[in-house]
Motif scaffolding. Sequence first.
Motif, mmCIF file in Angstrom:
data_model
loop_
_atom_site.group_PDB
_atom_site.id
_atom_site.type_symbol
_atom_site.label_atom_id
_atom_site.label_comp_id
_atom_site.label_asym_id
_atom_site.label_seq_id
_atom_site.Cartn_x
_atom_site.Cartn_y
_atom_site.Cartn_z
ATOM 1 N N VAL A 114 0.842 -1.198 0.000
ATOM 2 C CA VAL A 114 0.000 0.000 0.000
ATOM 3 C C VAL A 114 0.878 1.248 0.000
ATOM 4 O O VAL A 114 1.862 1.330 0.731
ATOM 5 N N PRO A 157 0.169 5.032 0.705
ATOM 6 C CA PRO A 157 -0.796 6.073 1.069
ATOM 7 C C PRO A 157 -0.328 7.413 0.499
ATOM 8 O O PRO A 157 0.858 7.722 0.514
ATOM 9 N N SER A 200 -3.141 6.191 8.801
ATOM 10 C CA SER A 200 -3.322 4.814 9.285
ATOM 11 C C SER A 200 -4.550 4.132 8.698
ATOM 12 O O SER A 200 -4.486 2.982 8.268
ATOM 13 N N VAL A 205 -4.092 3.038 5.128
ATOM 14 C CA VAL A 205 -3.313 1.805 4.970
ATOM 15 C C VAL A 205 -4.212 0.583 5.171
ATOM 16 O O VAL A 205 -4.194 -0.368 4.386
ATOM 17 N N TRP A 222 -5.242 -2.498 2.663
ATOM 18 C CA TRP A 222 -5.030 -3.916 2.973
ATOM 19 C C TRP A 222 -6.340 -4.704 2.879
ATOM 20 O O TRP A 222 -6.338 -5.884 2.579
ATOM 21 N N VAL A 272 3.559 -1.545 3.569
ATOM 22 C CA VAL A 272 3.275 -0.123 3.388
ATOM 23 C C VAL A 272 4.590 0.625 3.176
ATOM 24 O O VAL A 272 5.619 0.269 3.745
ATOM 25 N N ASP A 311 5.936 4.909 2.178
ATOM 26 C CA ASP A 311 5.565 6.289 1.870
ATOM 27 C C ASP A 311 5.717 6.547 0.370
ATOM 28 O O ASP A 311 6.551 5.923 -0.288
ATOM 29 N N ILE A 331 0.661 3.505 12.201
ATOM 30 C CA ILE A 331 -0.009 2.246 11.921
ATOM 31 C C ILE A 331 0.767 1.046 12.472
ATOM 32 O O ILE A 331 0.191 0.043 12.873
#
Length: 408
Positions: A45, A47, A113, A116, A120, A130, A132, A223
């Motif tokens: 992921v 974000p 958070s 993310v 998922w 995860v 950045d 997270i």
Amino acid sequence: MSFSQPNSLLPVPLGAFEVPGQRFDEMSVSSADAEDNAPIYFSLVIPTYNESKNVKAIVAQLSQLLDNKIPGDYELILVDDDSPDRTWEVAQGIMADYPQLRVMRRQEERGLSTAVIRGWQVAQGEVLGVIDADLQHPPETLLELLGEIERGADLAVASRHVAEGGVSDWSVVRRVLSRGAQTIGLVILPGVVGRVSDPMSGYFMVRRDCIAGKKMNPTGYKILIEVLGRGSIRWIGEVGYVFQERQEGESKVTWKQYVEYLQHLLRLRLDRWPVGRFFRFGIVGFSGVFVDMGVFYLLRTVLGLALTRSAILSSEVAIINNFLWNDLWTFGDISKRQPGNRQRFKRFLKFNLICLMGLILNVLLVNLLFNVFAVNEYLAKLIAIVAVTLWNFWINMKLSWRVTDVQK
Ligand code: GDD
Ligand code: MN
């Protein structure tokens, strides 16, 4: 999700923040569907909030890296919170070039958070990660993190605080704030925050199994703390990395993130304390008082037994009463996982012994408080009752109803 036009956005999951167990294709009966829903190895992921200038570079670098390592067996899930700079649109625009890229645009919720977890929740990977979007997390470290997972780690964390790790060019203020946040975390949640050298890291991956079906409730940025606090994580691998300087766009961290971090820690703290269990334990203990008195009356007055004998016997009956209710109710979920009379009898012996020690503790405490510290007798007795209740609860939870040799 799959009978999609090209460039379609992912649906945004609603409701609880709970990652499902891996879906072994019972839903994807049609073969066209099966292709899209088939489980894969790794879901990453990304974000984003106002990262339009970084999207192309991060997706290109990650794709190149993973196409080499696990071609076709991964997906990149970019979760954007309706950024004013239309990051999601930029990502959609390059989906044709990167078939592993999927994009979600959240319009109702916001926050790193939760983004993310939403990512998922739609992921198909066995391993969930995860990173950045701003290239501050060096993509190459992913391979080392995957290596840790392959070696058997449940969780692999990129850390600034192990060998090879660091920050590039941080001001003293930011270093102090970062370490300060970690220290506060250690005080409030030592058993969680203390498990990794860099609990603030937003660069990690975890086996789906370890968090599937757990209700998450994250606030703010961190997270990893949520995953550590609510997941069942045994083996943790750490890999050093240097936190890079941002080239494009800007950090979203303000004082608000520090407040949210504190809220997050406190909420986890409360959730980890077995409040409900303690309450039930208290009620059972209260019922024991009546059993004790009733049996005492029966033995002493009705049957005419001696005082000491009546007192000891009635206490023991109360202990048995308490044990049965605690085994059935207070710790019923745990007893169920250790079936059989032999196991139950073992739990009973431990409970009995711990309560007996509690009784001795009670007498010692009253004496200590009264004789040494000159505390009022009744206050001393009250303090002793509170202390011994806590003792009985805590030690019994840790020893009598500890789940040891159970099959998962
Ligand atoms: N979807 C979404 N929603 N993404 C967000 C949000 C949000 O509300 N806020 C931030 N992001 C994204 C950013 O776009 C970026 O990709 C990533 O989350 C990190 O945000 P930054 O604002 O760049 O954070 P930072 O660089 O100050 O802090 C980072 O440093 C820590 C040091 O290890 C965070 O990434 C931490 O996770 C990291 O551990
Ligand atoms: Mn950043």
